[in-house]
Design a protein around this motif. Structure first.
Motif, mmCIF file in Angstrom:
data_model
loop_
_atom_site.group_PDB
_atom_site.id
_atom_site.type_symbol
_atom_site.label_atom_id
_atom_site.label_comp_id
_atom_site.label_asym_id
_atom_site.label_seq_id
_atom_site.Cartn_x
_atom_site.Cartn_y
_atom_site.Cartn_z
ATOM 1 N N ALA A 97 -38.857 -29.069 -20.732
ATOM 2 C CA ALA A 97 -37.856 -29.393 -19.710
ATOM 3 C C ALA A 97 -36.532 -28.700 -20.019
ATOM 4 O O ALA A 97 -35.868 -28.179 -19.112
ATOM 5 C CB ALA A 97 -37.656 -30.903 -19.609
ATOM 6 N N VAL A 98 -36.173 -28.663 -21.296
ATOM 7 C CA VAL A 98 -34.961 -27.946 -21.695
ATOM 8 C C VAL A 98 -35.123 -26.464 -21.376
ATOM 9 O O VAL A 98 -34.200 -25.813 -20.869
ATOM 10 C CB VAL A 98 -34.638 -28.183 -23.192
ATOM 11 C CG1 VAL A 98 -33.547 -27.233 -23.681
ATOM 12 C CG2 VAL A 98 -34.227 -29.638 -23.420
ATOM 13 N N GLY A 99 -36.316 -25.939 -21.644
ATOM 14 C CA GLY A 99 -36.593 -24.540 -21.328
ATOM 15 C C GLY A 99 -36.493 -24.239 -19.842
ATOM 16 O O GLY A 99 -36.233 -23.098 -19.451
ATOM 17 N N GLN A 100 -36.663 -25.252 -19.018
ATOM 18 C CA GLN A 100 -36.543 -25.089 -17.567
ATOM 19 C C GLN A 100 -35.142 -25.427 -17.064
ATOM 20 O O GLN A 100 -34.906 -25.472 -15.861
ATOM 21 C CB GLN A 100 -37.578 -25.967 -16.847
ATOM 22 C CG GLN A 100 -39.003 -25.504 -17.063
ATOM 23 C CD GLN A 100 -39.229 -24.109 -16.516
ATOM 24 O OE1 GLN A 100 -38.867 -23.787 -15.385
ATOM 25 N NE2 GLN A 100 -39.821 -23.255 -17.337
ATOM 26 N N GLY A 101 -34.208 -25.658 -18.002
ATOM 27 C CA GLY A 101 -32.817 -25.836 -17.619
ATOM 28 C C GLY A 101 -32.261 -27.252 -17.664
ATOM 29 O O GLY A 101 -31.085 -27.460 -17.368
#
Length: 180
Positions: A97-101
């Motif tokens: 989720a962090v990787g998706q912003g």
């Protein structure tokens, strides 16, 4: 009462001596919040009263199930190791989720509430996990796409292998305990 992982109940009964009641438990870290799954095995001298006291003690930290000694390796693999499987999944989901912003704090909150809600529904629903999955995974939708990716990467097989590995390790530990 033994909480020692992979040590067969017969070993404690032998050490306690003839006629002494004994029981064995496998619980998990959710005991810290009163939501553990604890499997219990009663020894041959554990009478109804002692069984009720043991069950009552462990029911204070969550759900209990009386099982046979032969089921303890499977219980260890699922209930004992299972929380770590879920924590590992949660960390992976939050990182993705962090990787998706999504900011880290919001990612963690979203994952924790999602898993908590899903586990609660799974517990309360009159449908099994496959039915609940089908309700979310509509054909052509985002969930179906994600599940297809997980299946293509062999996630169900990896979970089966992980449970089998934990159960086998429990069996080996029991064998080692029997030799000492």
């Amino acid at each position: 009462m033994s909480l020692a992982a992979a040590v067969p109940l017969a070993r404690f009964e032998e050490a306690l001596g003839p006629g002494r009641p004994a029981a064995r438990a496998m619980t998990n870290t959710a005991a810290a919040v009163g939501r553990a799954m604890t499997a219990l095995v009663g020894g041959i001298h554990l009478d109804g009263g002692a069984r009720a006291r043991v069950g009552g003690l462990f029911s204070r930290i969550g759900s209990i199930a009386w099982v046979g000694e032969d089921a303890m390796d499977a219980v260890t693999a699922v209930a004992g190791s299972g929380p770590a499987f879920l924590y590992h999944l949660a960390a992976s989901m939050a990182d993705a989720a962090v990787g998706q912003g999504l900011p880290p704090g919001e990612a963690r909150a979203a994952v924790v509430q999602t898993l908590y809600g899903a586990a609660s529904l799974l517990r309360e629903a009159d449908r099994g996990p496959a039915d609940l999955t089908a309700e979310v995974a509509t054909p052509g939708g985002t969930t179906r796409e994600a599940l297809d990716r997980l299946d293509a990467r062999g996630v169900p097989e990896a979970v089966a292998e992980a449970v089998a590995a934990a159960a086998e390790r429990s069996r080996r530990l029991a064998e080692d305990a029997g030799r000492t």
